[in-house]
Write a protein that holds these residues in place. Structure first.
Motif, PDB file in Angstrom:
ATOM      1  N   SER A 166      43.973   7.180  36.079  1.00 26.75           N
ATOM      2  CA  SER A 166      43.440   5.878  35.679  1.00 26.75           C
ATOM      3  C   SER A 166      41.935   5.850  35.547  1.00 26.75           C
ATOM      4  CB  SER A 166      43.855   4.811  36.711  1.00 26.75           C
ATOM      5  OG  SER A 166      45.246   4.686  36.797  1.00 26.75           O
ATOM      6  N   PHE A 167      41.259   6.896  36.009  1.00 25.67           N
ATOM      7  CA  PHE A 167      39.798   6.888  36.069  1.00 25.67           C
ATOM      8  C   PHE A 167      39.339   8.344  36.102  1.00 25.67           C
ATOM      9  CE2 PHE A 167      36.950   3.281  37.777  1.00 25.67           C
ATOM     10  CZ  PHE A 167      35.813   3.758  37.155  1.00 25.67           C
ATOM     11  N   ILE A 168      38.263   8.655  35.377  1.00 22.59           N
ATOM     12  CA  ILE A 168      37.694  10.007  35.392  1.00 22.59           C
ATOM     13  C   ILE A 168      36.243   9.932  35.842  1.00 22.59           C
ATOM     14  CG2 ILE A 168      36.870  11.901  33.928  1.00 22.59           C
ATOM     15  CD1 ILE A 168      39.382  11.575  32.247  1.00 22.59           C
ATOM     16  N   ASP A 169      35.880  10.770  36.808  1.00 22.56           N
ATOM     17  CA  ASP A 169      34.483  10.959  37.196  1.00 22.56           C
ATOM     18  C   ASP A 169      34.081  12.349  36.719  1.00 22.56           C
ATOM     19  OD1 ASP A 169      32.031  11.320  38.359  1.00 22.56           O
ATOM     20  OD2 ASP A 169      32.650  10.834  40.398  1.00 22.56           O
ATOM     21  N   VAL A 170      33.182  12.412  35.748  1.00 15.88           N
ATOM     22  CA  VAL A 170      32.905  13.697  35.099  1.00 15.88           C
ATOM     23  C   VAL A 170      32.191  14.676  36.040  1.00 15.88           C
ATOM     24  CG1 VAL A 170      32.750  12.562  32.854  1.00 15.88           C
ATOM     25  CG2 VAL A 170      30.640  13.090  34.089  1.00 15.88           C
TER      26      VAL A 170
ATOM     27  N   ASN B  75      37.215  10.546  23.913  1.00 20.59           N
ATOM     28  CA  ASN B  75      38.552  11.120  23.776  1.00 20.59           C
ATOM     29  C   ASN B  75      39.624  10.509  24.667  1.00 20.59           C
ATOM     30  OD1 ASN B  75      38.487  13.662  21.890  1.00 20.59           O
ATOM     31  ND2 ASN B  75      36.562  13.711  23.043  1.00 20.59           N
ATOM     32  N   VAL B  76      39.247   9.589  25.544  1.00 23.95           N
ATOM     33  CA  VAL B  76      40.254   8.925  26.378  1.00 23.95           C
ATOM     34  C   VAL B  76      40.042   7.420  26.348  1.00 23.95           C
ATOM     35  CG1 VAL B  76      40.575  10.907  27.919  1.00 23.95           C
ATOM     36  CG2 VAL B  76      38.876   9.153  28.501  1.00 23.95           C
ATOM     37  N   ASN B  77      41.043   6.697  26.799  1.00 27.67           N
ATOM     38  CA  ASN B  77      40.985   5.232  26.810  1.00 27.67           C
ATOM     39  C   ASN B  77      40.994   4.680  28.227  1.00 27.67           C
ATOM     40  OD1 ASN B  77      41.096   4.794  23.887  1.00 27.67           O
ATOM     41  ND2 ASN B  77      43.156   5.659  24.048  1.00 27.67           N
ATOM     42  N   ILE B  78      40.538   5.472  29.176  1.00 22.45           N
ATOM     43  CA  ILE B  78      40.450   5.046  30.563  1.00 22.45           C
ATOM     44  C   ILE B  78      38.983   5.038  30.981  1.00 22.45           C
ATOM     45  CG2 ILE B  78      42.764   5.770  31.255  1.00 22.45           C
ATOM     46  CD1 ILE B  78      41.614   8.395  32.262  1.00 22.45           C
ATOM     47  N   PRO B  79      38.638   4.282  32.026  1.00 25.50           N
ATOM     48  CA  PRO B  79      37.231   4.212  32.447  1.00 25.50           C
ATOM     49  C   PRO B  79      36.686   5.566  32.876  1.00 25.50           C
ATOM     50  CG  PRO B  79      38.521   2.437  33.444  1.00 25.50           C
ATOM     51  CD  PRO B  79      39.502   3.378  32.811  1.00 25.50           C
ATOM     52  N   VAL B  80      35.403   5.744  32.632  1.00 30.28           N
ATOM     53  CA  VAL B  80      34.728   7.006  32.949  1.00 30.28           C
ATOM     54  C   VAL B  80      33.501   6.726  33.811  1.00 30.28           C
ATOM     55  CG1 VAL B  80      33.412   8.938  31.977  1.00 30.28           C
ATOM     56  CG2 VAL B  80      35.520   8.162  30.850  1.00 30.28           C
TER      57      VAL B  80
END
Length: 349
Positions: free
Chosen positions: A204-208, A250-255
């Motif tokens: 649901s969430f990505i932290d780069v 490239n994604v539709n989730i929060p970053v």
């Protein structure tokens, strides 16, 4: 052994130079376009945001730092008090230590005790499916983070380098907990291809957590008997600005954009690139050894510099900041265009 390693990590990060040597975050190549007629009142700029139903007064996350050693309890307590006061988000370090040794549970649970209303992030590794529910319970977590650290494991003397089936493990963790799950790197960044895989797995969430800040190859170099491998891979990774762009496109989730961000100006650049929030760890670890007031002062300076950047581009809130014009130059532009991303549309919004 896990607990001792966590103390070593803390002391190394506190006392040694563990940041990238020759690779930067890439934010020096990002230029926001100055607006000489902003037509807004700086005192009315709103930097608040909402993450999974919780209101935050700033888009700042204190990303995963510690837990799992008695000395870590005081650090987490100090950080938690500050996050409760300033209404920002806080993540803890890997919770495996407390699950293996329940005597260490309070080094993590102290966070919820001190920050009952804040957004708190638990933390486990991808293969640790059996730890997921317990990790959530210990912290009463709002989000469960899964850390991805193949470089650190490769350099760490006791590292686990079998990454087979990691994406399946992640999908199973998503299915077994009833809160959102975030995937986070630990200083090497997340590419577009991996971001897509993570979203498909239910993240649901990505932290780069990109390159340019703390290098965990560097941290493990100080622990190793032979420094060859750590020094060879000290600067490995995708710069934070680049990883941020790859993920948000490239994604539709929060970053979350993190990895070497040190000011509200850099945060403004990250959000203008499309990030929803920004994260920092090392500066907060060092401030935690000083005092609560040092942490509060640092957060206040971050928030003020973010507001000034927003004022100078004419953005009254974070959504307007996301639409701000910017120019991408230099190596960051070259990298992104080599990866098939058109950088000119940012300057022509």
């Amino acid at each position: 052994m896990i607990s001792d390693r966590k103390l070593e990590h803390l002391l190394i990060c506190k006392n040694y130079d563990v940041e990238f040597k020759n690779k930067t975050t890439g934010f020096e190549d990002i230029e926001l376009i100055h607006n000489a007629l902003p037509e807004i009142n700086k005192e009315e700029i709103d930097i608040s945001t909402e993450v999974f139903g919780k209101k935050l007064e700033s888009p700042l996350f204190i990303t995963a730092i510690t837990g799992g050693h008695p000395e870590a309890k005081k650090i987490n307590q100090t950080l938690a008090k500050a996050t409760e006061e300033k209404r920002i988000a806080l993540g803890v370090g890997s919770q495996r230590a407390a699950i293996v040794n329940p005597n260490l549970k309070d080094t993590y649970s102290i966070v919820r005790e001190e920050a009952p209303d804040c957004l708190l992030l638990g933390n486990i590794g991808a293969p640790q499916i059996e730890y997921a529910e317990k990790a959530v319970e210990i912290l009463d977590a709002d989000i469960l983070a899964i850390h991805l650290n193949p470089l650190q494991e490769s350099i760490q003397p006791e590292g686990d380098v079998n990454a087979t089936g990691a994406i399946d493990y992640i999908s199973r963790i998503v299915d077994c907990v009833d809160i959102p799950v975030m995937a986070k790197e630990t200083g090497c960044g997340i590419s577009a291809e991996v971001a897509i895989q993570l979203e498909d797995a239910g993240i649901s969430f990505i932290d780069v957590e990109g390159a340019g800040g703390t290098s965990w190859a560097a941290v493990e170099t100080y622990r190793a008997d032979d420094r060859y491998l750590g020094e060879t891979f000290w600067d490995w990774g995708i710069p934070t600005a680049i990883s941020t762009v790859e993920c948000v496109n490239n994604v539709n989730i929060p970053v979350i954009s993190s990895g070497g961000i040190r000011s509200g100006l850099e945060a403004a650049k990250a959000i203008a690139l499309g990030a929803d929030s920004v994260g920092m760890a090392l500066p907060f670890l060092k401030k935690s050894y000083l005092s609560h007031n040092h942490i509060i002062e640092f957060i206040n300076k971050f928030n003020e510099s973010l507001k000034i950047a927003m004022f100078l581009v004419g953005a009254s809130n974070l959504e307007e900041l996301k639409k701000s014009k910017l120019v991408i130059r230099g190596e960051t532009k070259e990298w992104l265009e080599a990866r098939g991303i058109n950088t000119t549309h940012y300057s022509r919004r």
